[in-house]
Design a protein around this motif. Structure first.
Motif, PDB file in Angstrom:
ATOM      1  N   VAL A   1       0.848  -1.205   0.000  1.00 30.29           N
ATOM      2  CA  VAL A   1       0.000   0.000   0.000  1.00 30.29           C
ATOM      3  C   VAL A   1       0.883   1.255   0.000  1.00 30.29           C
ATOM      4  O   VAL A   1       0.625   2.215  -0.743  1.00 30.29           O
TER       5      VAL A   1
ATOM      6  N   THR B   1       2.758   1.516  -3.578  1.00 33.49           N
ATOM      7  CA  THR B   1       1.865   1.924  -4.675  1.00 33.49           C
ATOM      8  C   THR B   1       1.282   3.305  -4.395  1.00 33.49           C
ATOM      9  O   THR B   1       1.150   4.122  -5.307  1.00 33.49           O
ATOM     10  N   GLY B   2       0.978   3.576  -3.130  1.00 33.32           N
ATOM     11  CA  GLY B   2       0.462   4.914  -2.762  1.00 33.32           C
ATOM     12  C   GLY B   2       1.509   5.984  -3.007  1.00 33.32           C
ATOM     13  O   GLY B   2       1.193   7.123  -3.376  1.00 33.32           O
TER      14      GLY B   2
END
Lengths: 281, 423
Positions: free
Chosen positions: A205, A208-209
């Motif tokens: 997370v 990719t964030g």
């Protein structure tokens, strides 16, 4: 099939169609919003020699590396602390609070904290006899933004890790204590291994964030004339909306999508062949 | 069953009542999009809107304004793409208006423009009039770079207004020695320093050459020796500490306070400075601030009396469904009475030259400076390709910060825009 048709239709309209359109756009030659011709690969050729893209990508990697520590690791430590408290509700609420604040509020607040003249940080530095520092300029730019990101999201990931840790049977922890394990040993040798799948998920997370972060950079750095904090999303937005370069912007978004998909693939492989699975926690 | 029938009757009755009521109360709403406007100018706009609404019962005007940079790069594009786009919108004359025309957002309004031609200065249509027609109605004439200064500090330090570049540097040095920042810039959005150094570029390279280079003409590049020479002036100012060290992270609106807390003495900004000062809560007449034009650059090949300037005005949305009403609104907003009030109350220059409030010392001075300028040249970000302009601005920001020499910064800026060459 009939039952899934509405969901499929929504998915196709909202996800598949824009992706296909972006692919088509990336092979199209444009003059502002007018299509000139289809079938060009010049946007992809330009990617290899774009100095701004290289800088944005490098900055993104720095940001991701910093946020893995400031969001992920700090969140993990906060969760471990909360896990050891008898009543942790207030503690968790305090660290979670920044998550619910709008980005514009956070950005404005931290611009005041980082301000060179009369900013909170520099006022503290001046009290102890140091010269003011331009926190939002090079070489501090990326770290300054990462700290704000950490301030926001460490509490968010703390909540996720905390939920995982509470699922570890207390008997395992108690047995370790009886065997003489200290808190650090329990943290590193019991808690972390038992929630490793959740840690991998959080890593995914964060990474990719990290490739999607836009609002904080825009609010904290504005146009960022030195480009010391330019990242892929800000470059993408400028390419589309400031330069109205639809073809190159679409090619950039395709590359960005492939990078993120690649990272997701690598993470899945690492999860499967290196980390292994512990489904319980 | 009876209950259902009763419910049905009630719903029908309510629908009929609503339909009747809505027909009676039907109003037309015109939307206007604009960047931030000082309170005095906003009052004038609101008065003109009130007059228009009084003349057109059932028509209301919704004014949607956002800060200049937000409006320029995000606000206006979003508004134009929205389901409820503005019928009339503010624009900086030049390439931006031309792009709106090419993209189909701007309506060709030569018929409306003809109604104003007799009153407006010929130069006022520059930036709104192109080969195939007029795409907006100008309102203000702006000088984009003037050196605003705190006259009280100049008096305290025994300084007089510099008339040559060497004197200008001496003034900067004297201010620096007094413990203040000579020149403050809020350049986080890149254009403040970009406009300032843009003027050096015209003065050093000459108007024609500068226009050819920034116009991406074949055979030229941004790292031209004249551009390098121009930016050496910026490099020197950065090296000697004549500009604020945080200029590239300081926001435009955040920077004004430095002119009022005594830490900075000069600010290179345009003719809207008085309006901005009032916007942040000061009465300009009480500030004791004045301005001088940037002195001639020794050895420059260009017109040393040139002024960086542009016209700003309003563009009619090509897609408006209420064209007649929008024209009527423009007729009211731009009539002589309101032009006079914009100049007098807003403290700026309007395109209807006879409406300028020349009894105001600052306005009179600006009108005179504009009239005596040898040439008026366009800021890079409104007169030329925006991608080129920001590549140049980024180079300028780096040079002021001494992060790169002019030659290196300009060569790297040229590399960024290589793909624009030959388009």
């Amino acid at each position: 099939m009939l039952f899934v048709a509405p969901a499929l239709l929504v998915y196709a309209t909202m996800v598949v169609f824009p992706i296909v359109l972006s692919i088509v756009f990336s092979f199209t030659e444009w003059q502002r919003f007018q299509v000139l011709s289809f079938g060009t690969i010049k946007h992809y050729q330009r990617i290899g020699s774009d100095p701004v893209l290289a800088k944005a990508f490098a900055n993104n990697l720095v940001y991701i590396a910093a946020t893995i520590v400031l969001e992920g690791f700090v969140g993990l430590v906060l969760a471990a602390v909360a896990h050891r408290m008898t009543r942790s509700m207030v503690f968790r609420a305090i660290f979670f609070a920044p998550v619910i604040l709008p980005s514009i509020v956070i950005g404005t607040l931290w611009r005041r904290i980082y301000a060179t003249s009369a900013g909170l940080l520099n006022s503290l530095l001046e009290i102890v006899g140091f010269e003011p520092v331009v926190w939002l300029g090079p070489p501090f730019t990326m770290y300054a933004v990462s700290v704000v990101s950490g301030w926001i999201f460490a509490g968010y990931f703390m909540t996720i890790f905390y939920a995982s840790m509470t699922r570890i049977p207390s008997t395992i922890i108690e047995a370790a204590r009886i065997d003489g394990a200290g808190e650090l040993a329990i943290f590193f040798r019991i808690e972390i291994p038992l929630i490793k799948n959740m840690i991998m998920l959080v890593l995914l997370v964060i990474v990719t964030g990290g490739f999607k972060g836009f609002d904080l950079f825009q609010i904290l750095l504005r146009r960022d004339p030195l480009q010391s904090g330019i990242v892929l999303p800000t470059y993408l937005i400028r390419t589309f909306f400031e330069n109205t370069d639809i073809g190159y912007g679409s090619a950039l978004s395709m590359v960005l999508t492939l990078v993120v998909l690649g990272i997701m693939g690598i993470t899945a492989l690492v999860n499967r062949y290196v980390v292994g699975r512990i489904d319980e926690y | 069953m009876k209950r259902c029938a009763f419910l049905l009757v009630m719903i029908l009755a309510a629908s009929v009542a609503y339909a009747g009521g809505s027909a009676e109360e039907e109003t037309i709403t015109l939307r206007v999009g604009s960047s931030s406007i000082g309170p005095d100018n906003m009052t004038v706009f609101m008065d003109s809107v009130a007059e228009f609404e009084a003349q057109n019962p059932g028509v209301s005007v919704e004014w949607d304004s956002s800060s200049g940079d937000d409006y320029q790069f995000a606000g206006l594009p979003a508004l134009l793409e929205s389901d409820n786009p503005p019928d009339l919108f503010f624009e900086w004359g030049g390439n931006r208006v031309l792009n709106h025309a090419l993209d189909g957002y701007a309506r060709e309004v030569s018929d409306l423009a003809d109604e104003f031609r007799g009153d407006f200065a010929v130069s006022s249509w520059s930036g709104f009039e192109f080969d195939n027609g007029v795409y907006g109605i100008p309102l203000n004439q702006d000088i984009t770079i003037q050196m605003w200064y705190d006259a009280a500090v100049f008096a305290e330090l025994g300084l007089s207004v510099p008339t040559t570049w060497a004197e200008f540097m001496d003034v900067c040095e004297a201010i620096k020695q007094s413990g203040r920042t000579p020149i403050v810039m809020g350049n986080a959005d890149a254009w403040v320093a970009g406009n300032f150094a843009g003027l050096f570029i015209y003065r050093v390279a000459g108007n024609e050459k500068a226009a050819a280079i920034m116009g991406l003409e074949a055979g030229y590049s941004l790292d031209d020796p004249d551009f390098v020479k121009a930016l050496e002036l910026a490099y020197e100012m950065g090296e000697k500490g004549y500009v604020n060290a945080d200029m590239n992270t300081l926001g435009y609106e955040e920077s004004f306070v430095r002119m009022f807390d005594g830490s900075a003495v000069m600010y290179p900004l345009g003719s809207w400075y008085p309006s901005e000062v009032e916007y942040i809560g000061y009465d300009f007449d009480d500030t004791g601030h004045d301005y001088f034009m940037v002195p001639a650059v020794a050895g420059g090949k260009g017109d040393q009396t040139s002024i960086l300037g542009l016209n700003t005005g309003y563009v009619v949305n090509a897609e408006t469904e209420h064209l007649d009403l929008v024209y009527d609104l423009v007729r009211v907003m731009f009539n002589r009475q309101f032009q006079e009030r914009h100049s007098r109350e807003g403290g700026g220059m309007v395109v209807n030259e006879s409406a300028n409030a020349i009894d105001s010392a600052i306005v009179a001075k600006m009108v005179e400076d504009l009239a005596s300028a040898g040439s008026i040249v366009a800021p890079p970000d409104t007169g030329y390709n925006l991608e080129m302009a920001f590549a140049l601005y980024e180079a300028i920001a780096r040079v002021f910060e001494n992060e790169a020499t002019p030659a290196v910064a300009l060569a790297e800026a040229e590399a960024k825009i290589q793909h624009l060459r030959g388009q």
